[in-house]
Design a protein around this motif. Structure first.
Motif, short mmCIF file in Angstrom:
data_model
loop_
_atom_site.label_atom_id
_atom_site.label_comp_id
_atom_site.label_asym_id
_atom_site.label_seq_id
_atom_site.Cartn_x
_atom_site.Cartn_y
_atom_site.Cartn_z
N MET A 1 0.83 -1.21 0.00
CA MET A 1 0.00 0.00 0.00
C MET A 1 0.86 1.26 0.00
O MET A 1 0.60 2.23 -0.71
N LEU A 2 1.90 1.24 0.83
CA LEU A 2 2.79 2.39 0.89
C LEU A 2 3.51 2.60 -0.43
O LEU A 2 3.77 3.74 -0.84
N ARG A 3 3.81 1.49 -1.10
CA ARG A 3 4.46 1.58 -2.42
C ARG A 3 3.56 2.28 -3.42
O ARG A 3 4.02 3.09 -4.24
N LEU A 4 2.26 2.02 -3.39
CA LEU A 4 1.32 2.69 -4.28
C LEU A 4 1.24 4.18 -3.99
O LEU A 4 1.10 5.00 -4.90
N VAL A 5 1.34 4.55 -2.73
CA VAL A 5 1.33 5.97 -2.36
C VAL A 5 2.54 6.68 -2.95
O VAL A 5 2.43 7.78 -3.52
N TYR A 6 3.70 6.04 -2.86
CA TYR A 6 4.92 6.63 -3.44
C TYR A 6 4.79 6.78 -4.96
O TYR A 6 5.19 7.80 -5.53
N ILE A 7 4.23 5.78 -5.60
CA ILE A 7 4.10 5.83 -7.07
C ILE A 7 3.10 6.92 -7.48
O ILE A 7 3.35 7.68 -8.42
N TYR A 8 1.99 7.02 -6.75
CA TYR A 8 0.94 7.97 -7.14
C TYR A 8 1.41 9.41 -6.94
O TYR A 8 1.33 10.24 -7.86
N TYR A 9 1.91 9.71 -5.72
CA TYR A 9 2.27 11.09 -5.42
C TYR A 9 3.66 11.47 -5.95
O TYR A 9 3.92 12.64 -6.23
N GLY A 10 4.53 10.50 -6.08
CA GLY A 10 5.89 10.82 -6.52
C GLY A 10 6.11 10.75 -8.01
O GLY A 10 7.02 11.40 -8.54
N THR A 11 5.25 9.95 -8.71
CA THR A 11 5.48 9.76 -10.15
C THR A 11 4.30 10.17 -11.01
O THR A 11 4.45 10.95 -11.95
N LEU A 12 3.10 9.66 -10.69
CA LEU A 12 1.96 9.90 -11.57
C LEU A 12 1.50 11.36 -11.56
O LEU A 12 1.32 11.96 -12.64
N LEU A 13 1.30 11.93 -10.38
CA LEU A 13 0.86 13.32 -10.32
C LEU A 13 1.89 14.30 -10.89
O LEU A 13 1.53 15.18 -11.68
N PRO A 14 3.17 14.19 -10.54
CA PRO A 14 4.17 15.06 -11.19
C PRO A 14 4.25 14.83 -12.70
O PRO A 14 4.48 15.77 -13.46
N GLY A 15 4.08 13.58 -13.13
CA GLY A 15 4.11 13.32 -14.58
C GLY A 15 2.96 14.02 -15.29
O GLY A 15 3.15 14.61 -16.36
N TRP A 16 1.76 13.97 -14.70
CA TRP A 16 0.62 14.66 -15.29
C TRP A 16 0.83 16.17 -15.29
O TRP A 16 0.50 16.85 -16.27
N SER A 17 1.36 16.71 -14.22
CA SER A 17 1.64 18.15 -14.17
C SER A 17 2.68 18.56 -15.20
O SER A 17 2.56 19.63 -15.82
N SER A 18 3.67 17.71 -15.44
CA SER A 18 4.68 18.01 -16.46
C SER A 18 4.06 18.00 -17.85
O SER A 18 4.33 18.89 -18.67
N LEU A 19 3.23 17.02 -18.13
CA LEU A 19 2.55 16.97 -19.43
C LEU A 19 1.63 18.16 -19.64
O LEU A 19 1.56 18.72 -20.75
N ARG A 20 0.94 18.57 -18.60
CA ARG A 20 0.05 19.72 -18.71
C ARG A 20 0.84 21.00 -18.96
O ARG A 20 0.42 21.85 -19.76
N ALA A 21 1.99 21.15 -18.31
CA ALA A 21 2.83 22.33 -18.54
C ALA A 21 3.37 22.36 -19.96
O ALA A 21 3.41 23.41 -20.60
N ILE A 22 3.73 21.19 -20.47
CA ILE A 22 4.23 21.13 -21.86
C ILE A 22 3.09 21.41 -22.83
O ILE A 22 3.27 22.11 -23.84
N GLY A 23 1.91 20.86 -22.56
CA GLY A 23 0.78 21.07 -23.46
C GLY A 23 0.34 22.52 -23.53
O GLY A 23 -0.09 22.99 -24.59
N HIS A 24 0.44 23.26 -22.43
CA HIS A 24 0.06 24.67 -22.41
C HIS A 24 1.24 25.60 -22.68
O HIS A 24 1.09 26.82 -22.60
N ASP A 25 2.40 25.00 -22.99
CA ASP A 25 3.61 25.76 -23.30
C ASP A 25 3.95 26.75 -22.17
O ASP A 25 4.28 27.91 -22.41
N GLN A 26 3.87 26.27 -20.94
CA GLN A 26 4.22 27.08 -19.77
C GLN A 26 5.70 26.87 -19.45
O GLN A 26 6.09 25.96 -18.72
N ARG A 27 6.52 27.70 -20.04
CA ARG A 27 7.97 27.49 -19.98
C ARG A 27 8.49 27.54 -18.54
O ARG A 27 9.43 26.82 -18.19
N HIS A 28 7.92 28.40 -17.73
CA HIS A 28 8.37 28.50 -16.34
C HIS A 28 8.12 27.19 -15.59
O HIS A 28 9.02 26.65 -14.92
N PHE A 29 6.93 26.62 -15.75
CA PHE A 29 6.63 25.36 -15.07
C PHE A 29 7.35 24.18 -15.71
O PHE A 29 7.68 23.20 -15.02
#
Length: 206
Positions: A1-29
């Protein structure tokens, strides 16, 4: 269970935020999240070592979770500060070491790949005796010569029969007849040249 928490908050959410920043061309983010992934990779590598050395301590799992939660919910600004701190005090010393490690890694990978390509398994799967670049069919030299010779003889015979049927005896030595004879001779010589060329080509392939 703890492993899933690390994957979700450490990898999936930052990955989605990175893709969203690239899609909106937000160079600062985009820059901030790139720094996050650099720090994330360093912490993952360091975490393997600390798990091996400190994994048996009772407070290690709780301390690691607290630090991870603080890093997740303050990212990417917290990782930006960590990256700038690392860049200011350690990057100048670490860069030569990292570059040497990267070059050594590439050299080892090339040697492993070359050794793998020379292994018996690859030789069985991809035989080296077979030329993959040959796309033309091989020519049977003798059979081709025989068939072309027969064809040339048949054409000459049919042409002679056709001329004898449609020409009178007075026109045998006419200029038109001489031109036809010269044309037949030229065709026979051309056919012989074709046969010689194909025979030489077949010899080269063999």
């Amino acid at each position: 269970m703890l492993r899933l928490v690390y994957i979700y908050y450490g990898t999936l959410l930052p990955g989605w935020s990175s893709l969203r920043a690239i899609g909106h061309d937000q160079r600062h983010f985009i820059e901030l999240w790139l720094k996050y992934w650099v720090i994330y990779a360093l912490l993952q590598g360091l975490g393997v070592l600390t798990d091996f050395l400190l994994g048996g301590l009772s407070f290690y799992a709780g301390l690691k979770l607290i630090l991870s939660v603080g890093l997740w919910f303050s990212a990417p600004y917290s990782t930006n500060h960590l990256f700038n701190l690392l860049n200011t005090y350690s990057m100048g010393k670490l860069c030569p070491v990292v570059e040497k490690g990267v070059r050594w890694h590439e050299k080892v990978c090339r040697n492993i790949f070359r050794g793998f390509m020379k292994s018996p398994l690859v030789t069985v799967v991809m035989p080296r005796d077979e030329d993959e670049h040959i796309t033309e069919p091989r020519i049977n030299n003798r059979l081709l010569k025989r068939e072309l010779s027969n064809l040339m003889t048949q054409i000459a015979k049919n042409s002679a029969d056709h001329r004898h049927q449609h020409e009178s005896p007075m026109m045998i030595h006419s200029p038109r007849h001489l031109r036809a004879a010269e044309l037949d001779k030229f065709n026979r010589e051309s056919m012989h040249n074709v046969i010689d060329y194909l025979g030489q080509r077949g010899g080269d392939q063999q």
